[in-house]
Design a protein around this motif. Sequence first.
Motif, PDB file in Angstrom:
ATOM      1  N   CYS A   1      -3.198 -14.960 -17.195  1.00 19.04           N
ATOM      2  CA  CYS A   1      -3.984 -15.194 -15.988  1.00 19.04           C
ATOM      3  C   CYS A   1      -4.132 -13.923 -15.166  1.00 19.04           C
ATOM      4  N   VAL A   2      -3.063 -13.138 -15.104  1.00 16.73           N
ATOM      5  CA  VAL A   2      -3.177 -11.888 -14.363  1.00 16.73           C
ATOM      6  C   VAL A   2      -4.218 -10.997 -15.026  1.00 16.73           C
ATOM      7  N   PHE A   3      -4.221 -11.015 -16.328  1.00 19.01           N
ATOM      8  CA  PHE A   3      -5.214 -10.220 -17.042  1.00 19.01           C
ATOM      9  C   PHE A   3      -6.631 -10.593 -16.606  1.00 19.01           C
ATOM     10  N   PHE A   4      -6.921 -11.881 -16.596  1.00 21.46           N
ATOM     11  CA  PHE A   4      -8.271 -12.296 -16.219  1.00 21.46           C
ATOM     12  C   PHE A   4      -8.538 -12.072 -14.729  1.00 21.46           C
ATOM     13  N   ALA A   5      -7.559 -12.454 -13.920  1.00 21.39           N
ATOM     14  CA  ALA A   5      -7.775 -12.323 -12.481  1.00 21.39           C
ATOM     15  C   ALA A   5      -7.977 -10.855 -12.123  1.00 21.39           C
ATOM     16  N   ALA A   6      -7.147  -9.998 -12.694  1.00 20.20           N
ATOM     17  CA  ALA A   6      -7.271  -8.581 -12.380  1.00 20.20           C
ATOM     18  C   ALA A   6      -8.610  -8.052 -12.889  1.00 20.20           C
ATOM     19  N   GLY A   7      -8.967  -8.451 -14.096  1.00 20.85           N
ATOM     20  CA  GLY A   7     -10.236  -7.980 -14.650  1.00 20.85           C
ATOM     21  C   GLY A   7     -11.394  -8.334 -13.747  1.00 20.85           C
ATOM     22  N   VAL A   8     -11.464  -9.603 -13.354  1.00 21.07           N
ATOM     23  CA  VAL A   8     -12.573 -10.048 -12.533  1.00 21.07           C
ATOM     24  C   VAL A   8     -12.547  -9.336 -11.181  1.00 21.07           C
ATOM     25  N   THR A   9     -11.357  -9.240 -10.595  1.00 21.93           N
ATOM     26  CA  THR A   9     -11.282  -8.632  -9.269  1.00 21.93           C
ATOM     27  C   THR A   9     -11.689  -7.168  -9.316  1.00 21.93           C
ATOM     28  N   VAL A  10     -11.155  -6.458 -10.289  1.00 21.24           N
ATOM     29  CA  VAL A  10     -11.494  -5.042 -10.376  1.00 21.24           C
ATOM     30  C   VAL A  10     -13.001  -4.884 -10.571  1.00 21.24           C
ATOM     31  N   ALA A  11     -13.562  -5.674 -11.460  1.00 23.92           N
ATOM     32  CA  ALA A  11     -15.004  -5.550 -11.698  1.00 23.92           C
ATOM     33  C   ALA A  11     -15.769  -5.795 -10.402  1.00 23.92           C
ATOM     34  N   ILE A  12     -15.391  -6.823  -9.679  1.00 26.56           N
ATOM     35  CA  ILE A  12     -16.130  -7.132  -8.455  1.00 26.56           C
ATOM     36  C   ILE A  12     -16.018  -5.986  -7.458  1.00 26.56           C
TER      37      ILE A  12
END
Lengths: 327, 106, 243, 558
Positions: free
Chosen positions: A30-41
């Motif tokens: 989940c951290v992987f996805f959450a971080a990915g999305v947040t960084v991209a945004i």
Amino acid sequence: MQSQLPIYPEQASNFAPQVDALMLFITGICVFFAAGVTVAIVVFFFKYRRKTPDAVGITIEEDARLEALWMIVPLILSMAMFGWGAVVYVDYRNVPRDTLDIYVIGKQWMWKAQQPNGLKEINECHVPVGRNIRLILSSEDVIHDFFVPAFRVKMDVVPGHYNTMWFRPTKPGRYHFFCSQYCGTNHALMGGWVTVMEPSDYAAWLSGSAAGNANPVVAGEKLFAEKACSTCHVANGTGRSPSLNGVYGAQVLLADGSIVVADEAYIRESILQPNAKIVAGYQPLMPTFQGQLTEEQIFALIAYIKSLQSQPVPATGAGIAPPTGKR
Amino acid sequence: MSEHIVSPKIYLAIFTTLMAGTGMTVWAAFQNFGKFNIVIALAIATIKATLVVLYFMHARYSPKRTQLVIVCSVFWLAIMLSLTLADYNTRRHEGRLASATTCYRA
Amino acid sequence: MHRTGRLYGQFETLEQQKETAALGMWVFLVTEVLFFGGLFLAYTVNRSAFSTAFGAGSNTLDIKLGGFNTVVLIMSSLTMAMAVWSAQVGKKKLVSIFLIATLGLGTIFLGVKVIEYKQKFDHHLIPGLGFDMRYRSEHPTATDDPKEMAIEKEEVEKTFAVDPDTNAHGQLYFSLYFAMTGLHALHMIVGAGLLVWLIKGSFAGRFTPQYNTPVEIVGLYWHFVDIVWIYLFPLLYLIDRHR
Amino acid sequence: MSTPPTPVRELPHKHYLNATYGAGLRSWLLTTDHKRIALLYLASVTVFFFIGGVLATMIRIHLLTPGGALVTPETYNKLFTMHGVAMIFFFLIPSIPAVFGNFLIPLMIGAKDLAFPKINLLSWYIYVIGGCFVLYSFGTGGLDTGWTFYTPLSSVYSNSAVTPAVLGIFINGFSSILTGLNFIVTIHTMRAPGMTWFRLPLFVWAHYATSLVMILGTPVVAITLLLAGLERMFHLGFFNPALGGDPILFQHLFWFYSHPAVYIMILPAMGVISEIIPTFARKPIFGYAFIAGSSIAIAVIGFLVWAHHMFVTGESTYAALTFSFLSYLVAIPSAVKVFNWTSTLYKGSISWDPPMIYALGFIGLFVIGGLTGLFLACLGLDIHIHDTYFVVAHFHYIMVGGAVMGYVGGLHFWWPKITGRLYPRALSRFAAVVLFIGFNLTFFPQFILGYLGMPRRYHTYPPEFQVLNVLSTAGASILALGYLLPMSYLTWSMRYGRVAGQNPWPATGLEWKTDSPPLTENFEVTPVVTWEPYDFKNRPDLGLATGTPLPAPALGDD
Ligand code: HEA
Ligand code: HEA
Ligand code: CUA
Ligand SMILES: [Cu+2]
């Protein structure tokens, strides 16, 4: 008891390390996805900030492959989470063979526990370390839930149903347990302590706390005679009624062709609603005992029937029910 | 939407079938088919209901969209019943003290 | 929104309006299916758990009245369908006649329901009000056939032998019986109200081959109520009749 | 960088707020205009949000100390129950659909009104009647069963005013059903010429999916609560084990609705976000068809997962496996949406207007909330975290961080359309940031609390949990400020805000091609749609820099 800001509770049962590992695994994904999305945004937000008031973004064609990718990757990871979670859960729901059984009754707003030798405790529960413990749960009023954070186990206590839960304590100590299903005014006060002891201490504790004639097997034996069960159920199985010797834990063939395992719930049902399930080869002769037995008496009868194994019953002094090997 | 007018003849035919179905349900109820009594009763009821929907309610002549709506309603009902019963029926009889597999005999 | 003749302001054409109304009613019926569906689920779960008591409860119902009502209701469905047909082909008089017939049959149904409820009351079969499955057979009235009552008594006792909690479980059956038939009757009452409104309209000659949406819509509703009964009848009246 | 400077304008001479029926109270209470009904709803859901918010504040203050700082146990139980009931049934479920859905769906599809305007008004009255019942129960003894009304606690043991509350929710259900019915029919039959299914704004798709859930799920909870109420009133036994009933059956029936209901709450917010993102990134949304399809997928699969709330009730192991598996499946369409929104930002022309800040806040919080749903859906883990504060944190992240954030974002986006006026920009961006920070401070500690084993619905807790609780309470006060700010400046702007004009952002939807506030009939003439959704390039009417036109419509007509 614990450090200032712990992030997980003590690990004190066989399930605790499993659940914690599972937790870490899922957190990782989940951290992987959450971080990915947040960084991209955040990156896009600053990088593509509008330059002139009438600027228009650059149209990007949609791409079915991309869509497929971000459906399939989460799907695969989901299945991993599901699979691992399922393994732990199935382990938790399937009780092993050799358990030490403790009956737990929940009522507004207290817990009653009964040790195999009949010793009763209120809002306390003593168990030996290293043994597989099974709690057999029933409720006298509303739904409660027996929850021991340090063991990572909980199970609802539903009136009208028998639920079971099991765990193997791995560390002596005293651990909080809670009622975790909202049950009215003092729900928050409906807790207590599980005390995990070395087996020798446990045995000493049991015998020390004069249980004596409260031994349910003994009480059950008496009832078995009093209630005239013994007139029909004779030990050698002759006559019109099946022998109850060794029935506990065995598979029973019913008249309608199906097979059930004779566990507590089955025996209880056989006593209260004998005609619900008829043993193959027998007539529905047994009268019902509904309303004639208290919950405790039923427990005692069940305990007695459980003790009727073909091999001699081990000394009941320690009060530990014999391992039932036939499941 | 040019509507379809169903002729009274068809209505009468359907009505007769429904009556026959009612008779059959009652008749079947007095026979002993064991476990199948309920199945038969529900099957007849479903046939009757289908006829009502198709002809009295004109579903047969309705736009696809309406037919889809009908199918959806049955589908969701089926979800509710089947998944709930899936829980009840796969419990090791601990479910309720007299469990769901009890069959009545007298 | 302004209304121009029969066209409500939010629509462009009569056809759109008609289509919309029909779809609206169908979607509403979907919600009704699930509404009753919850009850059917409760029924299924309890019946499979307590089939004995449910059988006993069902056997106390009067199959003649139930069967009669089934026939009445299906007949009313026929007259309703005919009312729609009459409107579609422009027989204005027939519309009124068929609508009145439908209303009449619906009223008969409700009347019979009242009789049945009254019986249950007399037999102490109202859940929560001194409910007693044995009451009937132990308190036969002068009009009861003694032979029948003896059989009934025997059957009730048999039920109690199998399931000593027959009173509790029979009460469950009757709770469901009243919930289901009560809700159904409520729908009939609403339907009757709608029919009265339609009959008024038909006297004014409002329904023509061009404009008969209200008749059709109410018809859909009425048929749905019929369908519910088609299921209720075997589920409630016909359990374990073969004894 | 910002919206093009708008010349000083005046509100249109005639619009739905002043024309046709006048502006008196009567004209409001008897209106069948979807826009006015939307405002009626706006006012009434705000009342319930306020009530729920005050109760939440009291909960948080009470939990400052382990022993409980404020109220007695009975009262505490009433606080969270009434908080949950007010927030879920009377605020969040109606919020976006009944306010924005009502206001916007006809505008977005180019219709004059919803298909059944009178039923629309009726649904508001039903809501109000249901609300009165519930308020009555709050006033006379409160309600202490938890918002889930588990039997036999609610049907036998509770001494509080359960019956009126249950009836109120039962009644309110029909409001929801009628709204859903109206939307479905409207979307099917009332679209303007050229408005094909694949030209519908994603907001409309989301509401279509929401309506499906409303009409298919709500009747079930209605009948369930009715049965529970009857059980309580007449001592029947449907769900009471002492009389042979089964409490687990209640849970099945309850969650058959209440799980899908969580999608009633989140899908409309997702629809709002799908409007805001392309508007403020000024490019077509990435993966239109996938976002539209995922709404429907969520609505359908969402019906198959309900028993994941019952993993430790003794549910059959097979059923638990099935429901856990399906819960993971329902996460995939949500993932599709999140990824598509993110990709839409790529190479956009992103403005920092307030709605965009809210929308991005939504994504961040929704992702955390949704991902923690995966923890709960995991069988082995749920044994431990079921009914702890972990669950509380999960659903507040989705419902407050997600749905409410979307709702407030939507308010900021369409406020100019609804009132014709703009609100202060800097202040509203500041409020968004306050909300975001306050929110995280309130609810993040609860994840840890939950994993540590603090059960929910506890008026008192062991002292080792205090630090995290204090953090959470501190966050809640910041959060309250974050809500008070928008409430005040939005109210202020109704009177004093700058006039917005037809299309202040500018955005592509049909609702922006009419006056702000719109006419009662919405459009002077029925519009004809000739453009694809979210297409900024082939829309000279928007007054933007035009690029090369799209080669061909990305999605064909149907
Ligand atoms: C709007 C409300 C809302 C929404 C949308 C959700 C969405 C989800 N919920 Fe939640 N939930 C609640 C409101 C909501 N929930 C409430 C109120 C309760 C408690 C009720 C009570 O008991 O009082 C609850 C409780 C609850 C439980 C029961 C916990 C318990 O009591 O033990 C579970 C268990 O499975 C669960 C799971 C999920 C899942 C899997 C989703 C999914 O739909 C989430 C999907 C979203 C994502 C997954 C994030 C985006 C995706 C990515 C960023 C890509 C990466 C994805 C993958 C790797 C798959 N929820
Ligand atoms: C839409 C749904 C929704 C929303 C928006 C909220 C919003 C909030 N909720 Fe709630 N909550 C639920 C749905 C929701 N909740 C549900 C379903 C439960 C479970 C109930 C149950 O167990 O049965 C629950 C339970 C719940 C608990 C757990 C109680 C327990 O288990 O013991 C807590 C504890 O912190 C909490 C806190 C909050 C807080 C701080 C907010 C904040 O976001 C609220 C902020 C809003 C305001 C503060 C209002 C705006 C400001 C004013 C009106 C000004 C006046 C206020 C001041 C002057 C301070 N909620
Ligand atoms: Cu017992 Cu909560
Ligand atoms: Cu859920």
